[in-house]
Design a protein around this motif. Sequence first.
Motif, PDB file in Angstrom:
ATOM      1  N   LEU A   1       6.934 -23.119 -10.629  1.00  0.00           N
ATOM      2  CA  LEU A   1       5.527 -23.346 -10.960  1.00  0.00           C
ATOM      3  C   LEU A   1       5.133 -24.812 -10.792  1.00  0.00           C
ATOM      4  N   ARG A   2       6.033 -25.728 -11.141  1.00  0.00           N
ATOM      5  CA  ARG A   2       5.729 -27.154 -10.925  1.00  0.00           C
ATOM      6  C   ARG A   2       5.499 -27.419  -9.441  1.00  0.00           C
ATOM      7  N   LYS A   3       6.365 -26.845  -8.608  1.00  0.00           N
ATOM      8  CA  LYS A   3       6.219 -27.042  -7.164  1.00  0.00           C
ATOM      9  C   LYS A   3       4.956 -26.353  -6.650  1.00  0.00           C
ATOM     10  N   LEU A   4       4.713 -25.144  -7.159  1.00  0.00           N
ATOM     11  CA  LEU A   4       3.563 -24.377  -6.710  1.00  0.00           C
ATOM     12  C   LEU A   4       2.245 -25.019  -7.133  1.00  0.00           C
ATOM     13  N   LEU A   5       2.213 -25.608  -8.326  1.00  0.00           N
ATOM     14  CA  LEU A   5       0.972 -26.173  -8.856  1.00  0.00           C
ATOM     15  C   LEU A   5       0.829 -27.672  -8.619  1.00  0.00           C
ATOM     16  N   SER A   6       1.770 -28.297  -7.910  1.00  0.00           N
ATOM     17  CA  SER A   6       1.641 -29.735  -7.650  1.00  0.00           C
ATOM     18  C   SER A   6       0.381 -30.071  -6.839  1.00  0.00           C
ATOM     19  N   PRO A   7      -0.044 -29.245  -5.851  1.00  0.00           N
ATOM     20  CA  PRO A   7      -1.321 -29.562  -5.194  1.00  0.00           C
ATOM     21  C   PRO A   7      -2.506 -29.528  -6.150  1.00  0.00           C
ATOM     22  N   LEU A   8      -2.429 -28.673  -7.161  1.00  0.00           N
ATOM     23  CA  LEU A   8      -3.518 -28.614  -8.141  1.00  0.00           C
ATOM     24  C   LEU A   8      -3.563 -29.886  -8.983  1.00  0.00           C
ATOM     25  N   ARG A   9      -2.386 -30.441  -9.311  1.00  0.00           N
ATOM     26  CA  ARG A   9      -2.357 -31.717 -10.053  1.00  0.00           C
ATOM     27  C   ARG A   9      -2.935 -32.838  -9.185  1.00  0.00           C
ATOM     28  N   ILE A  10      -2.577 -32.851  -7.905  1.00  0.00           N
ATOM     29  CA  ILE A  10      -3.116 -33.865  -6.997  1.00  0.00           C
ATOM     30  C   ILE A  10      -4.632 -33.730  -6.912  1.00  0.00           C
ATOM     31  N   LEU A  11      -5.105 -32.495  -6.805  1.00  0.00           N
ATOM     32  CA  LEU A  11      -6.541 -32.249  -6.737  1.00  0.00           C
ATOM     33  C   LEU A  11      -7.234 -32.665  -8.023  1.00  0.00           C
ATOM     34  N   SER A  12      -6.606 -32.400  -9.153  1.00  0.00           N
ATOM     35  CA  SER A  12      -7.171 -32.806 -10.444  1.00  0.00           C
ATOM     36  C   SER A  12      -7.259 -34.323 -10.544  1.00  0.00           C
TER      37      SER A  12
END
Length: 196
Positions: free
Chosen positions: A74-85
Motif C-alpha cells: 500500500l505504501r508503494k501503491l499510494l506513494s503517487p497520491l502522497r506526491i500529489l497531495s
Amino acid sequence: MTDRLRQLHGSVFVRLVAIMVGMAMCLMVLVSALWMYLSPSSHESIDRDRFHIGILVLLLAVIVAVSLIVHGFLRKLLSPLRILSDGVARLADGDLDVQLPRSTSDEFGRLTDAFNHMAGRVRAMVGGRDQLLIDVSHELRSPLTRMKVTLEFLPADAQRARLAGDVTEMERMVTELLELERLRMGRGISTARQDL
C-alpha cells in the motif's frame, strides 16, 4: 474530477481485496499442507495442545507477514497520491511553478497529468492577470499626465478643483497598483543588514 477519484478509490480497493484473498488462500493451503503432512496414524499420537499452540503461532506469524506485505504494498501503491497531495499543498501555498513527475501510468498518472495541466492553467491565468494590471497601470499614466497638463490651462474654479482631485485620486490608485505588483514580484522592497 470526482468520477476520477471514485474510479481511483475503486481500483485501489479491488487491488487490496485481491491481495487479501490471495494471502487468505495461501494461508489455507499452508495449513492444509501442514495437516496433510502429518500422517493419519500420527494424528492420535500428537499432543493436541502443543499442536494447537503451534498452529496458533504459525497463524500469527502469517498474519504479521501478511500485514507487513500489505503495508509495504500500500505504501508503494499510494506513494503517487502522497506526491500529489504534497503538490496540492504547495499550490495552495502559492507556489505556482509546481510540476509533479508522472511515476505511474494508471489512474494516479492520469490524475497527476490533470493536476499539472490545472497548475499550468492557473499559472497562465495569474500571470496574465498580473501582466494586465501592469499594462493597464502603465497605459493609464499617459492620459493622466495629459489631463494634469490640461488642468493647468483651465481657470481656477470649483470644477477645476474637483477634476484635479479626481485626477490625483486616479493617479494614487495607479501608483498603488504598480507598487503592489512590484512588491508581489519581489522587486519593490529589498532588505539588507546595516550597521547602525
